[in-house]
Enzyme design. Structure first.
Site, PDB file in Angstrom:
ATOM      1  N   SER A  69       0.830  -1.194   0.000  1.00  0.00           N
ATOM      2  CA  SER A  69       0.000   0.000   0.000  1.00  0.00           C
ATOM      3  C   SER A  69       0.872   1.254   0.000  1.00  0.00           C
ATOM      4  CB  SER A  69      -0.944  -0.045   1.208  1.00  0.00           C
ATOM      5  OG  SER A  69      -1.978   0.878   1.067  1.00  0.00           O
ATOM      6  N   ASP A 108      -8.685  -6.670  -4.503  1.00  0.00           N
ATOM      7  CA  ASP A 108      -8.271  -5.343  -4.034  1.00  0.00           C
ATOM      8  C   ASP A 108      -8.815  -4.284  -5.002  1.00  0.00           C
ATOM      9  OD1 ASP A 108      -6.989  -3.021  -3.272  1.00  0.00           O
ATOM     10  OD2 ASP A 108      -4.997  -3.931  -3.106  1.00  0.00           O
ATOM     11  N   HIS A 126      -7.949  -5.231  -0.144  1.00  0.00           N
ATOM     12  CA  HIS A 126      -6.639  -4.594  -0.019  1.00  0.00           C
ATOM     13  C   HIS A 126      -5.870  -5.118   1.187  1.00  0.00           C
ATOM     14  CE1 HIS A 126      -3.631  -1.559  -0.489  1.00  0.00           C
ATOM     15  NE2 HIS A 126      -3.912  -0.986   0.649  1.00  0.00           N
TER      16      HIS A 126
END
Lengths: 232, 393
Positions: free
Chosen positions: B166, B332, B365
């Site tokens: 991320s 995601d 995610h």
């Protein structure tokens, strides 16, 4: 030049190359269990080259190229499991599709672009081959020969779609949607203006069909064709 | 002691964590300012970090782990604020893919954070009060610059691997683009080379929730002894949904009621998912500073690696010596696979050595933080192969 003459010329050149390399002993001892068609591809690759294997499966050919040729080995593979296997071997392999991803590579990015037993599963074989010749200085293509006598027998005599060791799928679940014969492939290479530096036909045991046989013999008794090409 | 007293004690703890963290901290004086993209020299400043394992004799086995938006330096050890295990304890540790028996692992709190690296909750030496909004805006590149100064101070010239998911993945990419010779291997996971319009939009909703809370006090809440709990909790609740996926939410919660068998015909948390989100919001408020949340989300929004290279991402990695392993997850939708593919294409075009796998997962995610055998297997394969090339045992 006719297709037959083309093949003949390429075969002579190929046989000469194969002979010199074998006598020079350039390929280190083959690891046990290595596929014959893989070893043949390895022989075609100059040591220390940059290689892209399109549809590289579990990465065994790439690993072989790295070990025997010291090649900078990259790959593209559709299946997640295949990519994971490759990463675990330390290979730079990306999950992708031969039909859609080759266009993203710049010209002359590799010394060799290899398509091993994958051509028949692409949606646009011609476009794929064009990209290979653009991205690589050489292209190496191996494919099952649909002109082999057993295929002809199944189709011509028994009237059934062939299922052989090389083509193990039934017609309804096969990923192979663009079969061709050795002659067909040579025809495509001519259309694209590609030069054939080497051509080989391998028999059922993966042994090269003796090179001095006439071309129709190859198309009938070769279970697979292996070609080393470059731009015209 | 009332519940509020407990929380206020934790708040006091947070305040000291910002200035005097429960982890090693590298302090840089006025002679060693941190040059920020905003055009400001930040000094003095400090960076809090954790290390695991031993640096080898030739200093070649260092792995830098970059944390995500609300993460911190406690990647593989007990978190002093929450009392919970490290946030990537599944990947980093003895015998794990990032093997602390083999590697010297460093993880630092980002600039703008609230766990001991200088940020809006830190004390401004000029006033003695928290910086609050007087703190300059920071970028992902500023975070990486700060980390590079820490790595210098630790005496490490070249990192064996930089890894993160991320926002951590953004830092990995920035590291590889800014200091290619210092990064031997890079693993950007569930990330992108730029923050998308949709993601900026989600962040803006979160920031507006914080700033709409009357207790935000134009950022001066620490001086006034209050905190924008409700606003920050709402921001976290909204963000948390984006970290999951519809199938995962349905699998975990469905339409199940919380401690009841029928709707109460009120705005209580009837559904388990509501109760879960409220809990997520509440616990987050206890461990994170609201202004830090504004700053760090903003840093992600500003991230666009291609921009500093004439809009062509491939130029950011032209001729890169770094080997990359890029990973994304099927479910995601915050950093979808298409972003990773764009990155992979750019790396390929730049001639980079890159592996890429899209991992099948319904966990959204957050999958990069969870038990994902395929992620671990691929990470182990990539790291072991890279270590062999680097000559690490």
């Amino acid at each position: 030049m006719t297709a037959a003459a083309d093949i003949q010329a390429a075969r002579v050149a190929g046989a000469r190359l194969a002979r010199t390399e074998a006598s020079a002993g350039q390929l280190p001892t083959a690891p046990p269990g290595a596929r014959r068609d893989h070893l043949l591809v390895c022989r075609m690759v100059q040591p220390g080259s940059r290689v892209l294997d399109v549809g590289c499966g579990d990465g065994s050919l790439l690993a072989l190229l790295r070990e025997t040729r010291g090649a900078d080995s990259r790959g593209i593979e559709l299946s997640r499991d295949g990519v994971s296997d490759c990463l675990a071997k330390g290979l730079a392999v990306i999950q992708g599709d031969a039909d859609t991803d080759l266009e993203n590579y710049p010209d002359d990015a590799f010394d060799y672009v290899i398509l091993s037993q994958t051509l028949q599963a692409t949606r646009q074989p011609r476009t794929v081959l064009e990209h290979m010749l653009r991205i690589g200085r050489h292209a190496i293509v191996s494919f099952p020969n649909f002109g082999h006598w057993r295929v002809r027998f199944e189709l011509g005599v028994r009237g059934r779609m062939p299922v052989t060791e090389n083509m193990p799928h039934s017609w309804y679940d096969t990923p192979n949607i663009h079969f061709c014969t050795i002659r067909d492939f040579v025809g495509l290479c001519r259309e694209l203006g590609a030069t054939m530096d080497e051509a080989h036909a391998l028999d059922a045991g993966g042994q090269p069909v003796r090179w001095h046989m006439p071309w129709w013999f190859w198309n009938l008794f070769g279970e697979q064709g292996v070609f080393l090409l470059r731009r015209g | 002691m009332t519940e509020h007293d407990v929380i206020d004690l934790k708040v006091a703890g947070r305040r000291s964590e910002a200035d005097e963290p429960t982890s090693p901290v590298a302090r840089f004086g006025v002679d060693e300012p941190l040059r920020l993209d905003a055009g400001v020299d930040l000094a003095p400043w400090q960076i809090a970090y954790q290390t695991y394992g031993e640096l080898n004799a030739d200093r070649s086995n260092a792995v830098l782990v970059c944390h995500a938006l609300t993460g911190d330096q406690h990647v593989a050890s007990l978190n002093p604020v929450t009392g919970k295990p490290g946030w990537w304890q599944s990947l980093v540790g003895p015998g794990l893919p990032i093997d602390t028996n083999r590697f010297f692992v460093v993880c630092a709190n980002v600039i703008g954070g609230c766990m001991g690296t200088t940020g809006p909750a830190s004390s401004d030496p000029a006033t003695g009060r928290a910086y609050a909004l007087d703190f300059p805006l920071v970028t992902i590149r500023d975070m990486v610059r700060a980390q590079a100064m820490l790595i210098d101070r630790l005496g490490i010239q070249s990192l064996f691997c930089v890894i993160g998911g991320s926002m951590g993945g953004m830092q990995v990419l920035q590291w590889a683009a800014t200091y290619p010779e210092r990064v031997f291997a890079a693993m950007p996971i569930a990330t992108a080379a730029r923050h998308s319009a949709q993601n900026i939009a989600f962040h803006e909703v979160g920031r507006q929730a914080v700033m709409a809370d009357p207790d935000w006090r134009r950022g001066r809440y620490l001086d006034e002894g209050v905190r924008p709990r409700k606003g920050l909790a709402v921001a976290r609740m909204g963000a948390h949904i984006t970290y999951l996926s519809e199938p995962a939410l349905h699998r975990k919660f469905g339409r199940t009621f919380q401690d009841r068998h029928a709707p109460t015909f009120s705005f209580d948390a009837d559904f388990q998912i509501e109760s879960y989100l409220r809990y997520q919001g509440m616990t987050f408020v206890e461990r994170f500073d609201a202004n830090s949340y504004l700053y760090v989300t903003r840093a992600m929004d500003y991230f666009d690696l291609a921009e500093e290279h004439g809009g062509v991402l491939a130029r950011a990695f032209k001729g890169t010596p770094t080997r990359f392993c890029v990973m994304s997850f099927t479910s995601d939708w915050l950093f979808p696979t298409v972003e990773s593919r764009a990155l992979v294409h750019a790396l390929n075009a730049g001639g980079g050595q890159v592996g890429f796998v899209e991992i099948e997962s319904d966990k959204g995610h957050d999958a990069f933080l969870l038990e994902e055998p395929t992620l671990f297997a691929a990470a182990r394969g990539f790291i072991d192969a890279a270590a062999a090339v680097r000559g690490l045992r």
